[in-house]
Design a protein around this motif. Structure first.
Motif, PDB file in Angstrom:
ATOM      1  N   SER A  68      -3.427 -48.851 -98.325  1.00  0.00           N
ATOM      2  CA  SER A  68      -3.265 -49.854 -99.377  1.00  0.00           C
ATOM      3  C   SER A  68      -1.945 -50.609 -99.197  1.00  0.00           C
ATOM      4  CB  SER A  68      -3.362 -49.230-100.771  1.00  0.00           C
ATOM      5  OG  SER A  68      -2.202 -48.524-101.124  1.00  0.00           O
ATOM      6  N   CYS A  69      -0.889 -49.896 -98.778  1.00  0.00           N
ATOM      7  CA  CYS A  69       0.400 -50.554 -98.502  1.00  0.00           C
ATOM      8  C   CYS A  69       0.246 -51.562 -97.371  1.00  0.00           C
ATOM      9  CB  CYS A  69       1.459 -49.524 -98.110  1.00  0.00           C
ATOM     10  SG  CYS A  69       1.951 -48.404 -99.411  1.00  0.00           S
ATOM     11  N   GLU A  70      -0.450 -51.175 -96.327  1.00  0.00           N
ATOM     12  CA  GLU A  70      -0.661 -52.066 -95.188  1.00  0.00           C
ATOM     13  C   GLU A  70      -1.370 -53.350 -95.609  1.00  0.00           C
ATOM     14  OE1 GLU A  70      -3.381 -52.264 -91.175  1.00  0.00           O
ATOM     15  OE2 GLU A  70      -2.673 -50.289 -91.805  1.00  0.00           O
ATOM     16  N   ILE A  71      -2.405 -53.222 -96.401  1.00  0.00           N
ATOM     17  CA  ILE A  71      -3.175 -54.394 -96.824  1.00  0.00           C
ATOM     18  C   ILE A  71      -2.304 -55.356 -97.625  1.00  0.00           C
ATOM     19  CG2 ILE A  71      -5.098 -55.197 -98.259  1.00  0.00           C
ATOM     20  CD1 ILE A  71      -6.434 -52.418 -97.590  1.00  0.00           C
ATOM     21  N   ILE A  72      -1.558 -54.837 -98.596  1.00  0.00           N
ATOM     22  CA  ILE A  72      -0.723 -55.705 -99.431  1.00  0.00           C
ATOM     23  C   ILE A  72       0.409 -56.312 -98.611  1.00  0.00           C
ATOM     24  CG2 ILE A  72       0.812 -55.817-101.434  1.00  0.00           C
ATOM     25  CD1 ILE A  72      -2.187 -55.611-102.144  1.00  0.00           C
ATOM     26  N   LEU A  73       1.029 -55.531 -97.733  1.00  0.00           N
ATOM     27  CA  LEU A  73       2.074 -56.101 -96.883  1.00  0.00           C
ATOM     28  C   LEU A  73       1.518 -57.226 -96.016  1.00  0.00           C
ATOM     29  CD1 LEU A  73       4.149 -52.999 -95.729  1.00  0.00           C
ATOM     30  CD2 LEU A  73       4.925 -54.884 -97.185  1.00  0.00           C
ATOM     31  N   LYS A  74       0.287 -57.064 -95.537  1.00  0.00           N
ATOM     32  CA  LYS A  74      -0.330 -58.113 -94.730  1.00  0.00           C
ATOM     33  C   LYS A  74      -0.605 -59.363 -95.563  1.00  0.00           C
ATOM     34  CE  LYS A  74      -2.082 -55.359 -90.945  1.00  0.00           C
ATOM     35  NZ  LYS A  74      -3.242 -54.854 -90.211  1.00  0.00           N
ATOM     36  N   LEU A  75      -0.894 -59.193 -96.844  1.00  0.00           N
ATOM     37  CA  LEU A  75      -1.039 -60.356 -97.724  1.00  0.00           C
ATOM     38  C   LEU A  75       0.301 -61.083 -97.887  1.00  0.00           C
ATOM     39  CD1 LEU A  75      -3.391 -59.061-100.553  1.00  0.00           C
ATOM     40  CD2 LEU A  75      -3.878 -60.856 -98.898  1.00  0.00           C
ATOM     41  N   PHE A  76       1.371 -60.311 -98.064  1.00  0.00           N
ATOM     42  CA  PHE A  76       2.695 -60.923 -98.149  1.00  0.00           C
ATOM     43  C   PHE A  76       3.049 -61.624 -96.836  1.00  0.00           C
ATOM     44  CE2 PHE A  76       3.499 -58.219-101.878  1.00  0.00           C
ATOM     45  CZ  PHE A  76       4.115 -59.139-102.700  1.00  0.00           C
ATOM     46  N   TYR A  77       2.700 -61.008 -95.735  1.00  0.00           N
ATOM     47  CA  TYR A  77       2.959 -61.617 -94.425  1.00  0.00           C
ATOM     48  C   TYR A  77       2.214 -62.943 -94.302  1.00  0.00           C
ATOM     49  CZ  TYR A  77       3.254 -62.090 -89.340  1.00  0.00           C
ATOM     50  OH  TYR A  77       3.475 -62.564 -88.077  1.00  0.00           O
ATOM     51  N   GLU A  78       0.953 -62.936 -94.691  1.00  0.00           N
ATOM     52  CA  GLU A  78       0.163 -64.168 -94.637  1.00  0.00           C
ATOM     53  C   GLU A  78       0.786 -65.252 -95.509  1.00  0.00           C
ATOM     54  OE1 GLU A  78      -4.118 -65.826 -96.057  1.00  0.00           O
ATOM     55  OE2 GLU A  78      -4.104 -63.789 -95.275  1.00  0.00           O
ATOM     56  N   GLU A  79       1.261 -64.857 -96.681  1.00  0.00           N
ATOM     57  CA  GLU A  79       1.909 -65.808 -97.594  1.00  0.00           C
ATOM     58  C   GLU A  79       3.195 -66.367 -96.965  1.00  0.00           C
ATOM     59  OE1 GLU A  79       2.658 -67.894-101.222  1.00  0.00           O
ATOM     60  OE2 GLU A  79       0.848 -66.911-100.524  1.00  0.00           O
ATOM     61  N   ASP A  80       3.996 -65.488 -96.374  1.00  0.00           N
ATOM     62  CA  ASP A  80       5.284 -65.894 -95.808  1.00  0.00           C
ATOM     63  C   ASP A  80       5.156 -66.654 -94.493  1.00  0.00           C
ATOM     64  OD1 ASP A  80       6.587 -64.645 -97.895  1.00  0.00           O
ATOM     65  OD2 ASP A  80       7.594 -63.147 -96.640  1.00  0.00           O
ATOM     66  N   ILE A  81       4.313 -66.164 -93.601  1.00  0.00           N
ATOM     67  CA  ILE A  81       4.267 -66.652 -92.225  1.00  0.00           C
ATOM     68  C   ILE A  81       3.087 -67.587 -91.974  1.00  0.00           C
ATOM     69  CG2 ILE A  81       4.294 -65.937 -89.776  1.00  0.00           C
ATOM     70  CD1 ILE A  81       6.733 -64.974 -91.540  1.00  0.00           C
ATOM     71  N   GLY A  82       1.994 -67.374 -92.702  1.00  0.00           N
ATOM     72  CA  GLY A  82       0.823 -68.227 -92.539  1.00  0.00           C
ATOM     73  C   GLY A  82      -0.185 -67.713 -91.525  1.00  0.00           C
ATOM     74  N   ASN A  83       0.039 -66.532 -90.994  1.00  0.00           N
ATOM     75  CA  ASN A  83      -0.882 -65.904 -90.035  1.00  0.00           C
ATOM     76  C   ASN A  83      -1.234 -64.510 -90.493  1.00  0.00           C
ATOM     77  OD1 ASN A  83      -0.732 -68.069 -88.188  1.00  0.00           O
ATOM     78  ND2 ASN A  83       1.147 -67.235 -87.314  1.00  0.00           N
TER      79      ASN A  83
END
Length: 175
Positions: A68-83
């Motif tokens: 669950s941590c991985e999924i949410i961190l990946k959402l933050f990454y997508e928000e920040d980086i766009g990928n």
């Protein structure tokens, strides 16, 4: 052996350039967190009484919580980086690549949660140490049955619980 009377088929879905959609990803992360947390809560009373026969159930509990941590961190990454971020390592594959403001928000809220939960002197150094120790929990715990004698790692239970809960709470800002 139990049989299942009605087969369930989930049709294929097309891969999109971005991670599902945010609401689905949040539900996915929350579901994994809830499954892990409920299993953890069911084991905790036995462990508190010194009964360790079910301690192996911590592995699947924290596989779900870490995922669950991985999924949410990946959402933050997508928000920040766009990928889309790739990899399972929470610290080196995802968190370290987030924008500084996002990292500060996540670390500050997790530190506050740890202090609230009884780790009075918890600080940024502790956060970074625990994140690094926990970064590969998803893979380690999935393959814990293949553990080589003499090799081990620690399971940072209170940190992962606080980190996951913090990430889920913060994910409400991602729409």
């Amino acid at each position: 052996m139990q049989s299942h009377s009605t087969p369930v088929i989930i049709s294929n879905y097309s891969q999109r350039p971005k991670f599902y959609n945010r609401s689905q990803a949040k539900v996915f992360a929350e579901t994994h967190y809830n499954m892990g947390y409920e299993l953890y809560k069911s084991i905790l009373p036995k462990l508190s009484e010194g009964k360790t026969e079910d301690s192996w159930k911590l592995w699947p509990a924290f596989i779900n919580i870490s995922f669950s941590c991985e999924i949410i961190l990946k959402l933050f990454y997508e928000e920040d980086i766009g990928n889309i971020a790739h990899g399972h390592k929470l610290s080196t594959d995802i968190y370290s690549k987030l924008k500084d403001d996002t990292k500060k928000l996540i670390s500050d809220e997790t530190i506050t949660c740890m202090i609230t939960n009884g780790s009075k002197d918890y600080n940024y150094t502790n956060f970074n140490d625990d994140l690094i120790k926990s970064e590969n929990t998803f893979a380690y715990e999935r393959y814990s049955f293949e553990m080589i004698p003499g090799n081990s790692h620690s399971l940072e239970c209170s940190f992962l619980l606080s980190f996951a809960k913090t990430l889920l709470t913060l994910s409400s800002k991602l729409l």
